[in-house]
Design a protein around this motif. Sequence first.
Motif, short mmCIF file in Angstrom:
data_model
loop_
_atom_site.label_atom_id
_atom_site.label_comp_id
_atom_site.label_asym_id
_atom_site.label_seq_id
_atom_site.Cartn_x
_atom_site.Cartn_y
_atom_site.Cartn_z
N PRO A 271 58.23 39.11 48.48
CA PRO A 271 57.42 40.44 48.88
C PRO A 271 56.29 40.38 47.85
N LEU A 272 55.10 41.23 48.34
CA LEU A 272 54.01 41.41 47.61
C LEU A 272 54.05 42.72 46.92
N ARG A 273 53.53 42.87 45.80
CA ARG A 273 53.43 43.91 44.95
C ARG A 273 52.04 44.24 44.44
N PHE A 274 51.32 45.43 44.57
CA PHE A 274 50.13 45.34 43.99
C PHE A 274 50.37 46.10 42.54
N GLY A 275 49.22 45.64 41.72
CA GLY A 275 49.42 46.24 40.10
C GLY A 275 49.12 47.82 40.33
N ASP A 276 49.61 48.38 39.36
CA ASP A 276 49.51 49.75 39.27
C ASP A 276 48.09 50.28 39.12
N ASN A 277 47.01 49.44 38.86
CA ASN A 277 45.79 49.74 38.73
C ASN A 277 44.87 49.68 40.30
N VAL A 278 45.83 49.17 41.10
CA VAL A 278 45.28 49.00 42.58
C VAL A 278 45.38 50.16 43.38
N SER A 279 44.33 50.49 43.92
CA SER A 279 44.63 51.66 44.98
C SER A 279 44.00 51.27 46.39
N TYR B 57 36.07 46.22 44.52
CA TYR B 57 36.75 46.42 45.70
C TYR B 57 36.58 45.31 46.59
N TRP B 58 37.66 45.33 47.26
CA TRP B 58 38.05 44.13 48.09
C TRP B 58 38.29 44.70 49.54
N GLU B 59 37.79 43.99 50.54
CA GLU B 59 38.02 44.67 52.02
C GLU B 59 38.74 43.65 52.76
N LEU B 60 39.91 44.03 53.31
CA LEU B 60 40.63 43.10 54.19
C LEU B 60 40.38 43.59 55.49
N ASN B 61 40.27 42.51 56.46
CA ASN B 61 40.18 42.58 57.66
C ASN B 61 41.41 43.04 58.51
N PRO B 62 41.53 43.09 59.83
CA PRO B 62 42.81 43.63 60.33
C PRO B 62 43.97 42.54 60.32
N GLU C 138 49.05 31.79 53.47
CA GLU C 138 49.03 31.40 51.95
C GLU C 138 47.81 31.43 51.17
N THR C 139 46.52 31.33 51.78
CA THR C 139 45.24 31.53 51.27
C THR C 139 45.26 33.02 50.63
N LEU C 140 45.63 33.83 51.59
CA LEU C 140 45.46 35.34 51.37
C LEU C 140 46.33 35.84 50.09
N VAL C 141 47.41 35.29 50.34
CA VAL C 141 48.43 35.67 48.95
C VAL C 141 48.19 35.09 47.67
N ARG C 142 47.61 33.90 47.81
CA ARG C 142 47.16 33.14 46.49
C ARG C 142 46.07 33.74 46.01
N GLY C 143 44.99 34.24 46.83
CA GLY C 143 43.77 34.65 46.50
C GLY C 143 44.09 36.40 45.83
N LEU C 144 44.96 36.95 46.22
CA LEU C 144 45.48 38.24 45.60
C LEU C 144 46.13 38.03 44.52
N ARG C 145 46.88 37.08 44.11
CA ARG C 145 47.82 36.71 43.08
C ARG C 145 46.73 36.26 42.03
N GLU C 146 45.89 35.34 42.27
CA GLU C 146 45.15 34.87 41.27
C GLU C 146 43.92 35.87 40.78
N SER C 147 43.66 36.68 41.59
CA SER C 147 42.56 37.76 41.19
C SER C 147 43.29 39.03 40.41
N GLY C 148 44.60 39.02 40.40
CA GLY C 148 45.44 39.75 39.35
C GLY C 148 45.64 41.11 40.25
N LEU C 149 45.31 41.27 41.58
CA LEU C 149 45.50 42.25 42.40
C LEU C 149 47.08 42.51 42.50
N ALA C 150 47.66 41.36 42.69
CA ALA C 150 49.16 41.47 43.16
C ALA C 150 49.89 40.40 42.36
N SER C 151 51.21 40.74 42.41
CA SER C 151 52.19 39.98 42.04
C SER C 151 53.27 39.54 42.86
#
Length: 84
Positions: A2-10, A28-33, A71-84
């Motif tokens: 499962p994915l979790r965003f950091g406390d600093n992410v709204s 800011y990051w914008e996610l498509n549908p 896989e690409t999205l999850v890797r990008g979110l984790r590498e950016s520090g937005l998610a764990s």
Amino acid sequence: MPLRFGDNVSTAETDYGTVLLDEQVGAYWELNPTATLVVRTLLDGGEESDAVAALVREFDVDRTQALQDVETLVRGLRESGLAS
């Protein structure tokens, strides 16, 4: 996993997807549908395989492409520090 965003992410859902704000750096990051569906599935406790299945069900995409996209999205979110 499962994915979790950091406390600093709204997050804010819009008519066009989801906007993420990293409050720590002001970026800011914008996610498509499709990315929004993946993130929602994972935040709700689903596995990456569940997100792949949701993409295949909801959009005109084959399983191989859906897996690569998840896989690409999850890797990008984790590498950016937005998610764990």
